[in-house]
Design a protein around this motif. Structure first.
Motif, short mmCIF file in Angstrom:
data_model
loop_
_atom_site.label_atom_id
_atom_site.label_comp_id
_atom_site.label_asym_id
_atom_site.label_seq_id
_atom_site.Cartn_x
_atom_site.Cartn_y
_atom_site.Cartn_z
N CYS A 1 42.01 39.08 42.26
CA CYS A 1 42.59 37.73 42.25
C CYS A 1 41.65 36.78 42.99
O CYS A 1 41.08 37.14 44.02
CB CYS A 1 43.95 37.79 42.95
SG CYS A 1 44.66 36.17 43.26
N SER B 1 42.72 33.30 43.24
CA SER B 1 43.48 32.07 43.55
C SER B 1 43.71 31.92 45.04
O SER B 1 44.11 30.87 45.52
CB SER B 1 44.82 32.10 42.80
OG SER B 1 45.54 33.26 43.17
N ASP B 2 43.46 33.01 45.80
CA ASP B 2 43.62 32.96 47.26
C ASP B 2 42.29 33.24 47.96
O ASP B 2 42.26 33.78 49.06
CB ASP B 2 44.67 33.98 47.69
CG ASP B 2 44.26 35.41 47.30
OD1 ASP B 2 44.92 36.37 47.75
OD2 ASP B 2 43.27 35.56 46.54
N ARG C 1 35.65 38.88 48.41
CA ARG C 1 37.09 39.00 48.13
C ARG C 1 37.38 40.29 47.36
O ARG C 1 38.42 40.91 47.58
CB ARG C 1 37.58 37.79 47.33
CG ARG C 1 37.60 36.51 48.11
CD ARG C 1 38.47 36.60 49.36
NE ARG C 1 39.87 36.82 49.04
CZ ARG C 1 40.70 37.55 49.76
NH1 ARG C 1 40.26 38.17 50.84
NH2 ARG C 1 41.97 37.72 49.42
#
Ligand SMILES: O=P(O)(O)O[C@@H]1C[C@H](O)[C@@H](CO)O1
Ligand SMILES: Nc1nc2[nH]cnc2c(=O)[nH]1
Length: 333
Positions: free
Chosen positions: A204, A206-207, A272
């Protein structure tokens, strides 16, 4: 469709055609002394493999007592931050196994271990860019090495052009999100076989930019009296090394980008993927040219000069943030 990986049943004809392709495209050079060493497909696929990153991390850990929990990447002209590290141990990139070479003016090309306000850290004084000719796996190898050395939080800095017309040269933009232009063309550091030892196949994003670290940056900046030049926005990465045309600047701004650069995003994606916390900031080193009547011309000299002008405040902001970083509670859910 089965839940797992479906075995691919190559026909004999298809296998023969693959062999032909391999023989044609990855044959060894005719002249053994040729400087052009052709990589086999398996070597290309496994370049910067887990084992290579492990070798680099183990080499570094065997040559320093420091066990860094914070990793910092200094962008163009921002290498001064590494000078603030106490009891520095410096390794030139050219001496580190599997590390690429820095070729850009304003990037010293050395890894500095030590403590920043008592926190064990490792700092890249100079980073790598696609436009230098490095593979995207090579330019992000340091992120995986950081992870394997125990780094929990990465702080990335860069110099960028200001697309947002409210921005002034010398402003500092906290990244709240990014636009990965090369990614739209499949240029992504995670492309290729996924190694689950680093992270999941589809991470992911988006964070990507840690909310708590962004809030910490705002709090520290306010305490230091930096509010007048602190911004928060969207960073767009392009390949470079040419700066953008006016039409490109206008397009990127219309897409929601506040600043444009040539780095950082690839490192963020890999960081990430490996579940390290990420904080990133851009020094707005020049205003992107958006008007055909403008006489302004983006240039690297201006980028470095702006870095020198803002260096002291950036060093103070980042070092104060490092002081306040809390270790990651791996038991938290
Ligand atoms: O490493 P960063 O992103 O700070 O370097 C920026 C982008 C180009 O490499 C260079 C252009 O001046 O500065
Ligand atoms: N792509 C890009 N990178 C930069 N780095 C510093 N300034 C700029 C800029 O205007 N454009």
């Amino acid at each position: 469709m089965g839940g797992g990986c479906e075995a691919i049943n190559w026909s004999l004809h298809q296998e023969a055609r693959i062999d032909d392709w391999l023989n044609f495209n990855v044959k060894q050079p005719a002249d053994p002394s040729s400087p052009f060493i052709m990589l086999s497909v398996s070597e290309i696929v496994s370049a910067e493999s887990y084992e290579e990153c492990r070798t680099t991390a183990d080499w570094l850990l065997s040559n320093t007592q420091v066990r860094p929990t914070v990793g910092i990447v200094c962008g163009s002209g921002l290498g001064g931050l590494a000078e603030k590290i106490k009891d520095p141990q410096v390794f030139k990139y050219c001496d580190i196994p599997n590390f690429p070479r820095s070729t850009v003016h304003g990037h010293a090309g050395q890894l500095v271990f030590g403590t920043l306000k008592g926190k064990p850290c490792v700092c890249m004084q100079g980073r790598f860019h696609l436009y230098e000719g490095h593979t995207i796996q090579k330019i992000t190898l340091p992120m995986r090495v950081f992870k394997l050395m125990g780094v929990e939080t990465v702080i990335l800095t860069n110099a960028a052009g200001g697309l947002n017309q409210d921005y002034k040269v010398g402003d500092v933009m906290i990244l709240k999100d990014h636009i990965n232009m090369p990614g739209f063309a499949g240029i992504n550091p995670l492309a290729g076989p996924n190694d689950d030892r680093f992270g999941v196949r589809f991470p992911c994003m988006s964070d990507a930019y840690d909310r708590e670290l962004r809030q910490l940056a705002h709090d520290v900046a306010s305490e230091l009296g930096y509010d007048n030049f602190l911004r928060e926005g969207v960073y767009c990465v392009v390949g470079g090394p040419s700066f953008e045309t006016i039409a490109e600047c206008r397009m990127l701004h219309s897409l929601g980008a506040d600043a444009v650069g040539m780095s950082t995003v690839h490192e963020v994606i890999v960081a990430r993927h490996a579940e390290m916390r990420v904080f990133a900031l851009s020094l707005i080193s020049n205003r992107s040219v958006m008007d055909y009547d403008s006489q302004e011309k983006a240039n690297h000299k201006e980028v470095l000069e702006t870095g020198m002008m803002r260096a002291e405040q950036l060093e103070k902001l980042v070092s104060t943030m490092v002081t306040r970083l809390e270790p990651i509670d791996n038991n938290a859910f």
